[in-house]
Design an enzyme around this catalytic site. Structure first.
Site, PDB file in Angstrom:
ATOM      1  N   ARG A  26     -15.227  43.977 -11.161  1.00  0.00           N
ATOM      2  CA  ARG A  26     -13.937  43.446 -10.731  1.00  0.00           C
ATOM      3  C   ARG A  26     -14.124  42.744  -9.397  1.00  0.00           C
ATOM      4  O   ARG A  26     -14.729  43.299  -8.464  1.00  0.00           O
ATOM      5  CB  ARG A  26     -12.913  44.566 -10.611  1.00  0.00           C
ATOM      6  CG  ARG A  26     -11.651  44.137  -9.865  1.00  0.00           C
ATOM      7  CD  ARG A  26     -10.457  45.014 -10.120  1.00  0.00           C
ATOM      8  NE  ARG A  26      -9.474  44.937  -9.055  1.00  0.00           N
ATOM      9  CZ  ARG A  26      -8.738  43.863  -8.751  1.00  0.00           C
ATOM     10  NH1 ARG A  26      -8.901  42.747  -9.438  1.00  0.00           N
ATOM     11  NH2 ARG A  26      -7.862  43.897  -7.771  1.00  0.00           N
TER      12      ARG A  26
ATOM     13  N   GLY B 133      -8.373  39.339 -11.359  1.00  0.00           N
ATOM     14  CA  GLY B 133      -7.077  39.481 -12.001  1.00  0.00           C
ATOM     15  C   GLY B 133      -6.440  38.133 -12.302  1.00  0.00           C
ATOM     16  O   GLY B 133      -5.865  37.920 -13.367  1.00  0.00           O
TER      17      GLY B 133
ATOM     18  N   ASP C  58      -4.166  41.775   2.403  1.00  0.00           N
ATOM     19  CA  ASP C  58      -2.996  42.190   3.185  1.00  0.00           C
ATOM     20  C   ASP C  58      -3.236  43.590   3.719  1.00  0.00           C
ATOM     21  O   ASP C  58      -4.185  44.272   3.321  1.00  0.00           O
ATOM     22  CB  ASP C  58      -1.718  42.130   2.355  1.00  0.00           C
ATOM     23  CG  ASP C  58      -1.833  42.896   1.054  1.00  0.00           C
ATOM     24  OD1 ASP C  58      -1.457  44.071   1.039  1.00  0.00           O
ATOM     25  OD2 ASP C  58      -2.299  42.326   0.060  1.00  0.00           O
TER      26      ASP C  58
ATOM     27  N   ARG D 209      -3.198  33.039 -24.192  1.00  0.00           N
ATOM     28  CA  ARG D 209      -2.135  33.487 -23.283  1.00  0.00           C
ATOM     29  C   ARG D 209      -2.371  33.043 -21.835  1.00  0.00           C
ATOM     30  O   ARG D 209      -1.869  33.662 -20.893  1.00  0.00           O
ATOM     31  CB  ARG D 209      -1.978  35.013 -23.337  1.00  0.00           C
ATOM     32  CG  ARG D 209      -1.539  35.522 -24.706  1.00  0.00           C
ATOM     33  CD  ARG D 209      -1.391  37.028 -24.737  1.00  0.00           C
ATOM     34  NE  ARG D 209      -0.936  37.476 -26.058  1.00  0.00           N
ATOM     35  CZ  ARG D 209       0.102  38.260 -26.264  1.00  0.00           C
ATOM     36  NH1 ARG D 209       0.823  38.678 -25.242  1.00  0.00           N
ATOM     37  NH2 ARG D 209       0.429  38.628 -27.480  1.00  0.00           N
TER      38      ARG D 209
ATOM     39  N   SER E  87      -8.432  41.099  -4.869  1.00  0.00           N
ATOM     40  CA  SER E  87      -7.858  41.374  -3.556  1.00  0.00           C
ATOM     41  C   SER E  87      -7.389  42.818  -3.486  1.00  0.00           C
ATOM     42  O   SER E  87      -7.209  43.487  -4.499  1.00  0.00           O
ATOM     43  CB  SER E  87      -6.691  40.419  -3.283  1.00  0.00           C
ATOM     44  OG  SER E  87      -5.715  40.550  -4.299  1.00  0.00           O
TER      45      SER E  87
ATOM     46  N   ARG F 140      -5.764  33.624  -1.075  1.00  0.00           N
ATOM     47  CA  ARG F 140      -6.021  34.692  -2.035  1.00  0.00           C
ATOM     48  C   ARG F 140      -6.788  34.154  -3.249  1.00  0.00           C
ATOM     49  O   ARG F 140      -7.606  34.825  -3.825  1.00  0.00           O
ATOM     50  CB  ARG F 140      -4.701  35.307  -2.509  1.00  0.00           C
ATOM     51  CG  ARG F 140      -3.975  36.119  -1.460  1.00  0.00           C
ATOM     52  CD  ARG F 140      -2.591  36.505  -1.962  1.00  0.00           C
ATOM     53  NE  ARG F 140      -1.813  37.172  -0.939  1.00  0.00           N
ATOM     54  CZ  ARG F 140      -1.585  38.481  -0.905  1.00  0.00           C
ATOM     55  NH1 ARG F 140      -2.080  39.242  -1.843  1.00  0.00           N
ATOM     56  NH2 ARG F 140      -0.864  39.010   0.058  1.00  0.00           N
TER      57      ARG F 140
ATOM     58  N   ARG G 209      -8.241  32.195 -10.297  1.00  0.00           N
ATOM     59  CA  ARG G 209      -9.402  32.605  -9.513  1.00  0.00           C
ATOM     60  C   ARG G 209     -10.650  32.619 -10.388  1.00  0.00           C
ATOM     61  O   ARG G 209     -11.753  32.313  -9.931  1.00  0.00           O
ATOM     62  CB  ARG G 209      -9.188  33.979  -8.872  1.00  0.00           C
ATOM     63  CG  ARG G 209     -10.305  34.380  -7.907  1.00  0.00           C
ATOM     64  CD  ARG G 209     -10.019  35.719  -7.246  1.00  0.00           C
ATOM     65  NE  ARG G 209      -8.829  35.633  -6.424  1.00  0.00           N
ATOM     66  CZ  ARG G 209      -8.067  36.678  -6.116  1.00  0.00           C
ATOM     67  NH1 ARG G 209      -8.363  37.875  -6.591  1.00  0.00           N
ATOM     68  NH2 ARG G 209      -7.010  36.532  -5.351  1.00  0.00           N
TER      69      ARG G 209
END
Length: 234
Positions: A87, A20, A204, A43, A90, A217, A24
């Protein structure tokens, strides 16, 4: 070039990892790919293509949530001919047995709604992962000495969720974790005859309220990336 991806024809591999977070994507490309090159920054949604053990791989950020993921997955599948979308992201653990930093491999992804929901009308469509990818990811995790959690997850369309009653029912029915993209990814892959999987790291915990700091993360999920790459080319 598509509307939201500025890559030229041939710039994107048939195998695409989709975190996402665009940062990363940059970290994973620079850490795991040979000769990664920037192929998209429209973007600020960074994408890189390189090779892993000789195999062409693209790592393209998808943004947060299913509407954003849907844009990038649709364009990758329809405009660039991607065949395998994994995908890497997290998730929040929903069961006590699932611990911080554990790996979750999503067999199915439930959702209250997705961008594809209107297609099915009254039908409660159940999107699932590609079995061969899933089996290969489990084997890859076990070869690393890990014990992944395999089962159902929940793809939420909200980050700050106020539905405590829904969370309770999902926990009661064994849902392992919550994230925000996989259900739409699985649906789109099935629609276009492609393979999809979500390999997630617990950042989390909804039960213990533990959480990893932001830097972890972004950069400490190496096992997840290696599992995804190994599974893609098993």
């Amino acid at each position: 070039m598509s509307t939201h991806i500025g890559a030229a024809p041939g710039d994107i591999a048939e195998t695409v990892l989709m975190p996402g977070d665009p940062y990363r994507a940059r970290w994973a490309a620079q850490t795991f790919l040979d000769a990664p090159r920037l192929i998209n920054e429209v973007r600020g949604m960074l994408g890189y293509t390189g090779t892993w053990r000789g195999h062409p791989v693209t790592i393209q950020g998808s943004g947060m949530g299913m509407p954003s993921l849907s844009i990038y997955a649709n364009e990758l599948l329809r405009e660039y001919g991607a065949k395998t979308l994994i995908r890497i992201g997290s998730c929040g653990a929903m069961q006590e047995a699932v611990k911080l930093r554990d790996v979750v491999i999503a067999q199915t992804a439930s959702a209250a709604s997705t961008p594809s929901s209107t297609i099915f009308r009254e039908m409660g469509f159940a999107p699932s992962a590609d079995y061969r990818l899933l089996a290969a990811a489990v084997a890859a995790a076990e070869e690393k000495g890990l014990t992944p959690h395999v089962g159902g997850i929940y793809s939420s369309d909200t980050f700050y969720d106020e539905r405590a009653d829904l969370t309770e029912q999902l926990q009661r029915h064994g849902v392992l974790a919550v994230e925000m993209e996989a259900a739409e990814l699985y649906t789109l892959a099935l629609r276009h005859g492609a393979r999809a999987l979500a390999v997630l790291t617990v950042s989390d915990h909804l039960v213990t309220h533990e959480a990893l700091p932001a830097k972890d993360r972004e950069q400490s999920f190496g096992d997840m990336v290696e599992i995804a790459l190994t599974a893609a080319f098993a």
